[in-house]
Scaffold this motif. Structure first.
Motif, mmCIF file in Angstrom:
data_model
loop_
_atom_site.group_PDB
_atom_site.id
_atom_site.type_symbol
_atom_site.label_atom_id
_atom_site.label_comp_id
_atom_site.label_asym_id
_atom_site.label_seq_id
_atom_site.Cartn_x
_atom_site.Cartn_y
_atom_site.Cartn_z
ATOM 1 N N SER B 145 -0.433 -1.366 2.397
ATOM 2 C CA SER B 145 0.463 -0.257 2.044
ATOM 3 C C SER B 145 0.782 -0.341 0.545
ATOM 4 O O SER B 145 0.479 -1.368 -0.103
ATOM 5 C CB SER B 145 1.750 -0.378 2.841
ATOM 6 O OG SER B 145 2.462 -1.526 2.410
ATOM 7 N N GLY B 146 1.386 0.714 0.006
ATOM 8 C CA GLY B 146 1.722 0.730 -1.422
ATOM 9 C C GLY B 146 2.606 -0.443 -1.818
ATOM 10 O O GLY B 146 2.389 -1.100 -2.840
ATOM 11 N N GLY B 147 3.608 -0.732 -0.970
ATOM 12 C CA GLY B 147 4.522 -1.835 -1.265
ATOM 13 C C GLY B 147 3.816 -3.177 -1.248
ATOM 14 O O GLY B 147 4.071 -4.040 -2.101
ATOM 15 N N MET B 148 2.927 -3.351 -0.283
ATOM 16 C CA MET B 148 2.191 -4.631 -0.199
ATOM 17 C C MET B 148 1.288 -4.808 -1.413
ATOM 18 O O MET B 148 1.169 -5.902 -1.960
ATOM 19 C CB MET B 148 1.365 -4.680 1.093
ATOM 20 C CG MET B 148 2.216 -4.875 2.330
ATOM 21 S SD MET B 148 1.249 -4.640 3.819
ATOM 22 C CE MET B 148 0.564 -6.267 4.059
ATOM 23 N N ARG B 149 0.679 -3.702 -1.835
ATOM 24 C CA ARG B 149 -0.205 -3.782 -3.022
ATOM 25 C C ARG B 149 0.593 -4.231 -4.244
ATOM 26 O O ARG B 149 0.126 -5.045 -5.041
ATOM 27 C CB ARG B 149 -0.861 -2.428 -3.291
ATOM 28 C CG ARG B 149 -2.209 -2.281 -2.601
ATOM 29 C CD ARG B 149 -3.059 -1.221 -3.275
ATOM 30 N NE ARG B 149 -2.525 0.111 -3.055
ATOM 31 C CZ ARG B 149 -2.847 0.887 -2.013
ATOM 32 N NH1 ARG B 149 -3.703 0.462 -1.128
ATOM 33 N NH2 ARG B 149 -2.333 2.076 -1.878
ATOM 34 N N LYS B 150 1.791 -3.670 -4.387
ATOM 35 C CA LYS B 150 2.641 -4.057 -5.524
ATOM 36 C C LYS B 150 2.985 -5.544 -5.439
ATOM 37 O O LYS B 150 2.983 -6.258 -6.440
ATOM 38 C CB LYS B 150 3.930 -3.224 -5.533
ATOM 39 C CG LYS B 150 3.726 -1.774 -5.940
ATOM 40 C CD LYS B 150 3.878 -1.600 -7.436
ATOM 41 C CE LYS B 150 3.296 -0.290 -7.924
ATOM 42 N NZ LYS B 150 3.933 0.903 -7.387
ATOM 43 N N ARG B 151 3.302 -6.001 -4.206
ATOM 44 C CA ARG B 151 3.687 -7.399 -4.058
ATOM 45 C C ARG B 151 2.501 -8.330 -4.322
ATOM 46 O O ARG B 151 2.663 -9.398 -4.905
ATOM 47 C CB ARG B 151 4.286 -7.637 -2.668
ATOM 48 C CG ARG B 151 5.739 -7.162 -2.617
ATOM 49 C CD ARG B 151 6.398 -7.535 -1.332
ATOM 50 N NE ARG B 151 6.042 -6.610 -0.265
ATOM 51 C CZ ARG B 151 6.124 -6.889 1.036
ATOM 52 N NH1 ARG B 151 6.539 -8.061 1.427
ATOM 53 N NH2 ARG B 151 5.796 -5.979 1.931
ATOM 54 N N GLU B 173 6.192 5.366 -5.869
ATOM 55 C CA GLU B 173 5.544 5.617 -4.564
ATOM 56 C C GLU B 173 6.087 4.741 -3.440
ATOM 57 O O GLU B 173 5.487 4.671 -2.369
ATOM 58 C CB GLU B 173 4.022 5.419 -4.648
ATOM 59 C CG GLU B 173 3.331 6.259 -5.703
ATOM 60 C CD GLU B 173 1.951 5.729 -6.037
ATOM 61 O OE1 GLU B 173 1.314 5.157 -5.160
ATOM 62 O OE2 GLU B 173 1.537 5.900 -7.183
ATOM 63 N N LEU B 174 7.202 4.041 -3.676
ATOM 64 C CA LEU B 174 7.728 3.168 -2.623
ATOM 65 C C LEU B 174 9.027 3.736 -2.063
ATOM 66 O O LEU B 174 9.787 4.388 -2.781
ATOM 67 C CB LEU B 174 7.996 1.769 -3.193
ATOM 68 C CG LEU B 174 6.799 1.039 -3.802
ATOM 69 C CD1 LEU B 174 7.226 -0.339 -4.270
ATOM 70 C CD2 LEU B 174 5.660 0.926 -2.818
ATOM 71 N N ASP B 175 9.285 3.434 -0.787
ATOM 72 C CA ASP B 175 10.539 3.919 -0.194
ATOM 73 C C ASP B 175 11.701 3.074 -0.723
ATOM 74 O O ASP B 175 11.489 1.994 -1.293
ATOM 75 C CB ASP B 175 10.438 3.903 1.337
ATOM 76 C CG ASP B 175 10.360 2.501 1.897
ATOM 77 O OD1 ASP B 175 11.288 1.707 1.651
ATOM 78 O OD2 ASP B 175 9.361 2.187 2.581
ATOM 79 N N PRO B 176 12.952 3.544 -0.548
ATOM 80 C CA PRO B 176 14.099 2.849 -1.152
ATOM 81 C C PRO B 176 14.233 1.390 -0.723
ATOM 82 O O PRO B 176 14.625 0.539 -1.526
ATOM 83 C CB PRO B 176 15.301 3.673 -0.671
ATOM 84 C CG PRO B 176 14.743 5.010 -0.360
ATOM 85 C CD PRO B 176 13.348 4.799 0.094
ATOM 86 N N LEU B 177 13.902 1.099 0.547
ATOM 87 C CA LEU B 177 14.064 -0.289 1.011
ATOM 88 C C LEU B 177 13.070 -1.229 0.326
ATOM 89 O O LEU B 177 13.425 -2.318 -0.110
ATOM 90 C CB LEU B 177 13.890 -0.350 2.540
ATOM 91 C CG LEU B 177 15.010 0.315 3.336
ATOM 92 C CD1 LEU B 177 14.700 0.274 4.818
ATOM 93 C CD2 LEU B 177 16.350 -0.370 3.047
#
Lengths: 252, 248
Positions: B145-151, B173-177
């Motif tokens: 997911s986008g968040g995982m890619r960032k991490r 592109e990430l949700d608030p959480l």
């Protein structure tokens, strides 16, 4: 194309400078060799068979009418190994491999993968370009040898089975054995090696200089293919001219 | 190299000017960033924030002006300088042909800094810092997911043990959480490693939540520079508009 020529020459020199790292990059080169060979071999087989066949079909009846049908094998073999196999295999590799190379590197450029490599102190030439140029430089001459053999076979099949030609297999291959020497094959291999280096450098350069998102990738692929084809045809004449003096005494 | 503790680097930007096709993107930008601070550069889209960030790590060459990292001028080979710099790209910048483990360990494997077993251990350690597990390590970027890619991109930057770490729109592109998680990671990493962090964002909550200081960039110029409280108190109309804009 000529506007980028200087950049391409610099990229080529960078690849030459990176050559001592080739052993270190052997895993990547191996992967590229497999990918390029896998993408090209079947098409090379079909293409060469029919090129050899068409050569025999076009020239066979004329030679037979003039009483020199026994020289058909020689003619097909020389045309294949000195001209058609190097040029046609290079064109095939441009279409199937060079375009993919430009698209892959272009996409890496647009999606910041190449910038990421640079921030990790990884030289994109060593990491991306060297394996591709090295692999393509090995694969294209190998394809040419393969294309020669299949093309001769295609010519022999047509020569033997076409009623207007009817040159037996033995006569066809004896003509090849008597008329073609190592130098003729080497001539084509030298050409194909030069073409391969040009394809690799041009396509990698276009990929690395891609600008402007997905549309830019499309533009890069088109430019990579067109520039490679133009340069192959220009270099074909230049190399033929340069190799001409060696025609009668060029051997290993 | 990876085991040595990171100490933040001070950064000095002097009269940085850059234009593309006759359009000025950065106009004489001058600022100082202290060692170890979290410095946030915020502003509207197209203000020149990402271009500024790319200059800091040598991915762009300025038309004029200079950038000094710990007193050393940044050039096109900045990534190969004696200092350890890292950047987390807006898109992640992960190599799609490599899986997560290979992406994160790329710096160590390509420079042959550690044997494979040690690289695997370091990669697992860095992935756990950004809360990714062994199963994630075998995935390819296209499966994330986008968040995982960032991490993963942050984990890859951490392997370098950076003294200066640059984040380009880390919560886009990430949700608030997930944005909150990424913001916390940035602060945690800064506290743990002491690395100087420069964050480019137009995400107000993130900027005011993590920054030691904020610069507001618009049309290639710094309109305001100060602590979050000072920026909130700014009377510059564009900044006030930017900070108070919301759907009615």
């Amino acid at each position: 194309m000529f506007r980028n020529l200087g950049e391409m020459i610099l990229l080529f020199l960078s690849v030459v400078r990176a050559l001592p790292r080739a052993w270190r990059e052997r895993r990547k080169i191996g992967e590229q060799l497999f990918d390029i060979g896998n993408a090209s071999l079947f098409m090379a087989c079909i293409l060469s068979f029919f090129i050899g066949g068409v050569l025999a079909l076009q020239s066979g009846p004329v030679l037979v009418e003039n009483g020199i049908g026994s020289a058909l094998g020689n003619l097909v073999a020389i045309a294949m190994c000195k001209e058609l196999a190097p040029v046609m295999m290079s064109i095939l590799v441009v279409g199937r491999v060079g375009s993919a190379m430009a698209a892959e590197l272009g996409s890496m450029r647009v999606y910041q993968e190449i910038d990421a490599l640079r921030t990790l102190s990884i030289n994109p030439v060593n990491f991306l370009v060297l394996p591709r140029v090295a692999a393509i430089s090995v694969v294209v001459p190998c394809l040419v040898i393969f294309a020669n053999l299949v093309g001769w076979l295609g010519g022999a099949v047509v020569a033997a089975h076409n009623d207007r030609i009817a040159v037996p297999w033995n006569t066809f291959f004896a003509s090849i054995r008597d008329g073609v020497d190592t130098g003729d094959v080497v001539n084509g291999l030298i050409k194909s090696f030069v073409f391969a280096v040009c394809i690799g450098v041009i396509c990698c350069h276009q990929g690395l200089t891609t600008m402007g998102g997905p549309r830019g990738i499309g533009r890069s692929v088109t430019k990579a293919v067109v520039n490679s084809l133009v340069l192959i045809l220009i270099l074909d004449y230049v190399l033929t001219r340069l190799l001409l003096p060696f025609d009668n005494g060029f051997s290993l | 190299m990876t085991a040595s503790p990171a100490t933040g680097l001070p950064l000095s930007v002097r009269q940085l000017t850059k234009s593309y096709g006759g359009r000025l993107v950065l106009q004489s930008v001058t600022l100082e960033i202290a060692a170890g601070e979290i410095f946030v550069l915020m502003g509207p889209s197209g203000a020149g924030k990402s271009v500024f960030l790319r200059h800091l790590i040598g991915l762009e060459e300025p038309d004029s002006g200079e950038i000094l990292v710990a007193g050393a001028r940044v050039g096109p080979e900045a990534a190969e300088t004696k200092h350890r710099l890292a950047m987390v790209f807006q898109s992640g910048g992960l190599l799609n042909s490599l899986n997560v483990e290979e992406n994160v360990g790329l710096y160590l494997s390509e420079h042959r800094l550690q044997p494979p077993a040690e690289i695997a251990r370091i990669v697992a350690e860095k992935l756990s810092l950004v809360r990714l597990g062994p199963d994630d390590a075998r995935k390819y970027p296209s499966e994330l997911s986008g968040g995982m890619r960032k991490r993963v991109a942050i984990a890859r930057a951490l392997v370098v043990e950076p003294q200066l770490i640059l984040y380009d729109e880390p919560t886009s592109e990430l949700d608030p959480l997930v944005s909150l998680t990424i913001g916390r990671e940035i602060v945690n990493l800064n506290q743990r490693t002491g690395a100087t962090s420069v964050v480019v964002t137009h995400h107000r909550d993130l900027a005011f939540g993590i920054a030691d200081r904020i610069a507001f960039l618009a049309d290639g110029q710094i309109l305001a520079l100060g602590t979050p409280a000072e920026i909130r108190a700014s009377t510059v109309p564009l900044i006030q508009q930017f900070l108070t804009a919301e759907f009615k």
